[in-house]
Design a protein around this motif. Structure first.
Motif, PDB file in Angstrom:
ATOM      1  N   ALA A 109     -53.414   1.214 -13.550  1.00 34.53           N
ATOM      2  CA  ALA A 109     -52.187   1.381 -12.770  1.00 34.53           C
ATOM      3  C   ALA A 109     -52.233   2.706 -12.012  1.00 34.53           C
ATOM      4  CB  ALA A 109     -50.977   1.341 -13.691  1.00 34.53           C
ATOM      5  N   GLY A 110     -51.799   2.650 -10.764  1.00 39.46           N
ATOM      6  CA  GLY A 110     -51.859   3.815  -9.898  1.00 39.46           C
ATOM      7  C   GLY A 110     -53.120   3.911  -9.076  1.00 39.46           C
ATOM      8  N   GLY A 111     -54.094   3.082  -9.396  1.00 37.36           N
ATOM      9  CA  GLY A 111     -55.359   3.105  -8.686  1.00 37.36           C
ATOM     10  C   GLY A 111     -55.328   2.291  -7.401  1.00 37.36           C
ATOM     11  N   SER A 112     -56.505   2.185  -6.791  1.00 35.49           N
ATOM     12  CA  SER A 112     -56.635   1.504  -5.503  1.00 35.49           C
ATOM     13  C   SER A 112     -57.798   0.526  -5.520  1.00 35.49           C
ATOM     14  CB  SER A 112     -56.868   2.526  -4.378  1.00 35.49           C
ATOM     15  OG  SER A 112     -55.777   3.409  -4.250  1.00 35.49           O
ATOM     16  N   LEU A 113     -57.688  -0.493  -4.700  1.00 37.57           N
ATOM     17  CA  LEU A 113     -58.768  -1.429  -4.438  1.00 37.57           C
ATOM     18  C   LEU A 113     -58.685  -1.837  -2.980  1.00 37.57           C
ATOM     19  CD1 LEU A 113     -58.744  -3.988  -7.426  1.00 37.57           C
ATOM     20  CD2 LEU A 113     -60.574  -2.364  -6.889  1.00 37.57           C
ATOM     21  N   ARG A 114     -59.835  -2.219  -2.416  1.00 37.32           N
ATOM     22  CA  ARG A 114     -59.835  -2.783  -1.071  1.00 37.32           C
ATOM     23  C   ARG A 114     -60.487  -4.152  -1.128  1.00 37.32           C
ATOM     24  NH1 ARG A 114     -62.448  -1.048   4.765  1.00 37.32           N
ATOM     25  NH2 ARG A 114     -64.398  -1.745   3.775  1.00 37.32           N
ATOM     26  N   LEU A 115     -59.724  -5.160  -0.775  1.00 36.48           N
ATOM     27  CA  LEU A 115     -60.246  -6.519  -0.698  1.00 36.48           C
ATOM     28  C   LEU A 115     -60.763  -6.783   0.714  1.00 36.48           C
ATOM     29  CD1 LEU A 115     -57.463  -8.521  -2.564  1.00 36.48           C
ATOM     30  CD2 LEU A 115     -59.429  -7.291  -3.509  1.00 36.48           C
ATOM     31  N   SER A 116     -61.819  -7.579   0.774  1.00 36.03           N
ATOM     32  CA  SER A 116     -62.371  -8.016   2.055  1.00 36.03           C
ATOM     33  C   SER A 116     -62.396  -9.531   2.096  1.00 36.03           C
ATOM     34  CB  SER A 116     -63.793  -7.489   2.246  1.00 36.03           C
ATOM     35  OG  SER A 116     -63.825  -6.081   2.250  1.00 36.03           O
ATOM     36  N   CYS A 117     -62.288 -10.062   3.280  1.00 35.75           N
ATOM     37  CA  CYS A 117     -62.386 -11.512   3.490  1.00 35.75           C
ATOM     38  C   CYS A 117     -63.253 -11.719   4.722  1.00 35.75           C
ATOM     39  CB  CYS A 117     -61.010 -12.123   3.682  1.00 35.75           C
ATOM     40  SG  CYS A 117     -61.025 -13.871   4.122  1.00 35.75           S
ATOM     41  N   ALA A 118     -64.444 -12.239   4.492  1.00 35.66           N
ATOM     42  CA  ALA A 118     -65.393 -12.476   5.581  1.00 35.66           C
ATOM     43  C   ALA A 118     -65.283 -13.918   6.042  1.00 35.66           C
ATOM     44  CB  ALA A 118     -66.809 -12.182   5.111  1.00 35.66           C
ATOM     45  N   ALA A 119     -65.228 -14.092   7.351  1.00 39.93           N
ATOM     46  CA  ALA A 119     -65.081 -15.417   7.936  1.00 39.93           C
ATOM     47  C   ALA A 119     -66.329 -15.807   8.701  1.00 39.93           C
ATOM     48  CB  ALA A 119     -63.885 -15.441   8.874  1.00 39.93           C
ATOM     49  N   SER A 120     -66.690 -17.075   8.594  1.00 38.55           N
ATOM     50  CA  SER A 120     -67.791 -17.604   9.388  1.00 38.55           C
ATOM     51  C   SER A 120     -67.251 -18.084  10.723  1.00 38.55           C
ATOM     52  CB  SER A 120     -68.456 -18.760   8.652  1.00 38.55           C
ATOM     53  OG  SER A 120     -67.526 -19.836   8.522  1.00 38.55           O
ATOM     54  N   GLY A 121     -68.141 -18.339  11.664  1.00 42.54           N
ATOM     55  CA  GLY A 121     -67.705 -18.911  12.927  1.00 42.54           C
ATOM     56  C   GLY A 121     -67.488 -17.882  14.008  1.00 42.54           C
ATOM     57  N   ARG A 122     -67.470 -18.361  15.247  1.00 43.24           N
ATOM     58  CA  ARG A 122     -67.389 -17.477  16.400  1.00 43.24           C
ATOM     59  C   ARG A 122     -65.996 -17.365  16.982  1.00 43.24           C
ATOM     60  NH1 ARG A 122     -72.076 -19.952  20.036  1.00 43.24           N
ATOM     61  NH2 ARG A 122     -71.129 -21.856  19.218  1.00 43.24           N
ATOM     62  N   THR A 123     -65.007 -18.029  16.349  1.00 49.88           N
ATOM     63  CA  THR A 123     -63.660 -18.017  16.912  1.00 49.88           C
ATOM     64  C   THR A 123     -62.677 -17.289  16.007  1.00 49.88           C
ATOM     65  OG1 THR A 123     -63.180 -20.150  15.878  1.00 49.88           O
ATOM     66  CG2 THR A 123     -64.061 -20.172  18.135  1.00 49.88           C
ATOM     67  N   PHE A 124     -63.190 -16.363  15.214  1.00 46.86           N
ATOM     68  CA  PHE A 124     -62.341 -15.668  14.242  1.00 46.86           C
ATOM     69  C   PHE A 124     -61.139 -15.016  14.911  1.00 46.86           C
ATOM     70  CE2 PHE A 124     -61.212 -13.513  10.487  1.00 46.86           C
ATOM     71  CZ  PHE A 124     -60.977 -12.180  10.784  1.00 46.86           C
ATOM     72  N   SER A 125     -61.316 -14.461  16.076  1.00 47.76           N
ATOM     73  CA  SER A 125     -60.227 -13.746  16.735  1.00 47.76           C
ATOM     74  C   SER A 125     -59.084 -14.663  17.156  1.00 47.76           C
ATOM     75  CB  SER A 125     -60.767 -12.996  17.954  1.00 47.76           C
ATOM     76  OG  SER A 125     -61.297 -13.905  18.896  1.00 47.76           O
ATOM     77  N   MET A 126     -59.294 -15.970  17.082  1.00 47.54           N
ATOM     78  CA  MET A 126     -58.249 -16.921  17.434  1.00 47.54           C
ATOM     79  C   MET A 126     -57.352 -17.266  16.250  1.00 47.54           C
ATOM     80  SD  MET A 126     -58.657 -17.273  20.562  1.00 47.54           S
ATOM     81  CE  MET A 126     -57.483 -18.595  20.830  1.00 47.54           C
ATOM     82  N   TYR A 127     -57.670 -16.718  15.080  1.00 46.45           N
ATOM     83  CA  TYR A 127     -56.945 -17.075  13.855  1.00 46.45           C
ATOM     84  C   TYR A 127     -55.960 -15.995  13.438  1.00 46.45           C
ATOM     85  CZ  TYR A 127     -59.995 -21.066  12.933  1.00 46.45           C
ATOM     86  OH  TYR A 127     -60.652 -22.269  13.008  1.00 46.45           O
ATOM     87  N   PHE A 128     -54.748 -16.427  13.101  1.00 49.64           N
ATOM     88  CA  PHE A 128     -53.854 -15.584  12.329  1.00 49.64           C
ATOM     89  C   PHE A 128     -54.410 -15.554  10.901  1.00 49.64           C
ATOM     90  CE2 PHE A 128     -50.647 -15.334  15.522  1.00 49.64           C
ATOM     91  CZ  PHE A 128     -50.623 -16.560  16.151  1.00 49.64           C
ATOM     92  N   MET A 129     -54.307 -14.413  10.257  1.00 50.17           N
ATOM     93  CA  MET A 129     -54.858 -14.270   8.908  1.00 50.17           C
ATOM     94  C   MET A 129     -53.785 -13.750   7.957  1.00 50.17           C
ATOM     95  SD  MET A 129     -58.012 -15.229   9.239  1.00 50.17           S
ATOM     96  CE  MET A 129     -58.646 -14.703   7.639  1.00 50.17           C
ATOM     97  N   ALA A 130     -53.929 -14.098   6.696  1.00 52.34           N
ATOM     98  CA  ALA A 130     -52.956 -13.660   5.702  1.00 52.34           C
ATOM     99  C   ALA A 130     -53.621 -13.521   4.335  1.00 52.34           C
ATOM    100  CB  ALA A 130     -51.807 -14.659   5.620  1.00 52.34           C
ATOM    101  N   TRP A 131     -52.950 -12.792   3.477  1.00 48.47           N
ATOM    102  CA  TRP A 131     -53.309 -12.710   2.063  1.00 48.47           C
ATOM    103  C   TRP A 131     -52.153 -13.280   1.246  1.00 48.47           C
ATOM    104  CZ3 TRP A 131     -57.970 -11.335   0.123  1.00 48.47           C
ATOM    105  CH2 TRP A 131     -58.845 -10.627   0.939  1.00 48.47           C
ATOM    106  N   PHE A 132     -52.526 -14.066   0.234  1.00 44.35           N
ATOM    107  CA  PHE A 132     -51.582 -14.587  -0.737  1.00 44.35           C
ATOM    108  C   PHE A 132     -52.101 -14.220  -2.118  1.00 44.35           C
ATOM    109  CE2 PHE A 132     -48.821 -17.398   1.784  1.00 44.35           C
ATOM    110  CZ  PHE A 132     -49.511 -17.425   2.982  1.00 44.35           C
ATOM    111  N   ARG A 133     -51.246 -14.334  -3.116  1.00 48.49           N
ATOM    112  CA  ARG A 133     -51.683 -14.111  -4.488  1.00 48.49           C
ATOM    113  C   ARG A 133     -50.954 -15.058  -5.426  1.00 48.49           C
ATOM    114  NH1 ARG A 133     -49.055  -8.076  -5.633  1.00 48.49           N
ATOM    115  NH2 ARG A 133     -46.854  -8.759  -5.790  1.00 48.49           N
TER     116      ARG A 133
END
Length: 122
Positions: free
Chosen positions: A14-38
């Protein structure tokens, strides 16, 4: 359609930090809205954060506002979730999600990654 792979989860105090990454395949990534859920054990999946196609607009759940920051790098086909001041109640499986249609929103995502576990110990 993109495929999504999350990484960066783990065990943190508790109190610490993490950085999550999400790598996407494909050449149209910039056309996507992106979100994180848990999803925590025994609970429904909940929205965490979303980002617009350009990265210029973000939205956060009240429970993480001021502690989490979502960003994206369209040149690297990757989105990030920087999580600071983590709490035990942040423990969950975190999924990134994508949608190509519609407008900026926290609903309607139809492409999902497999998830990464985040565990915050007290």
């Amino acid at each position: 359609q993109v495929q999504l792979v999350e990484s960066g989860g783990g065990l943190v105090q508790a109190g610490g930090s993490l950085r999550l990454s999400c790598a996407a395949s494909g050449r149209t990534f910039s056309m996507y809205f992106m979100a994180w859920f848990r999803q925590a054990p025994g609970k429904e999946r909940e929205f965490v954060a979303a980002i617009s196609r350009s990265g210029g607009r973000t939205s956060y759940a009240d429970s993480v506002k001021g502690r989490f920051t979502m960003s994206r790098d369209n040149a690297k086909n990757t989105v990030y979730l920087q999580m600071n001041s983590l709490k035990p109640e942040d423990t969950a499986v975190y999924n990134c999600a994508a949608r190509s249609s519609g407008s900026f929103s926290y609903t309607g995502y139809d492409v999902w990654g497999q998830g990464t576990q985040v565990t915050v110990s007290s």
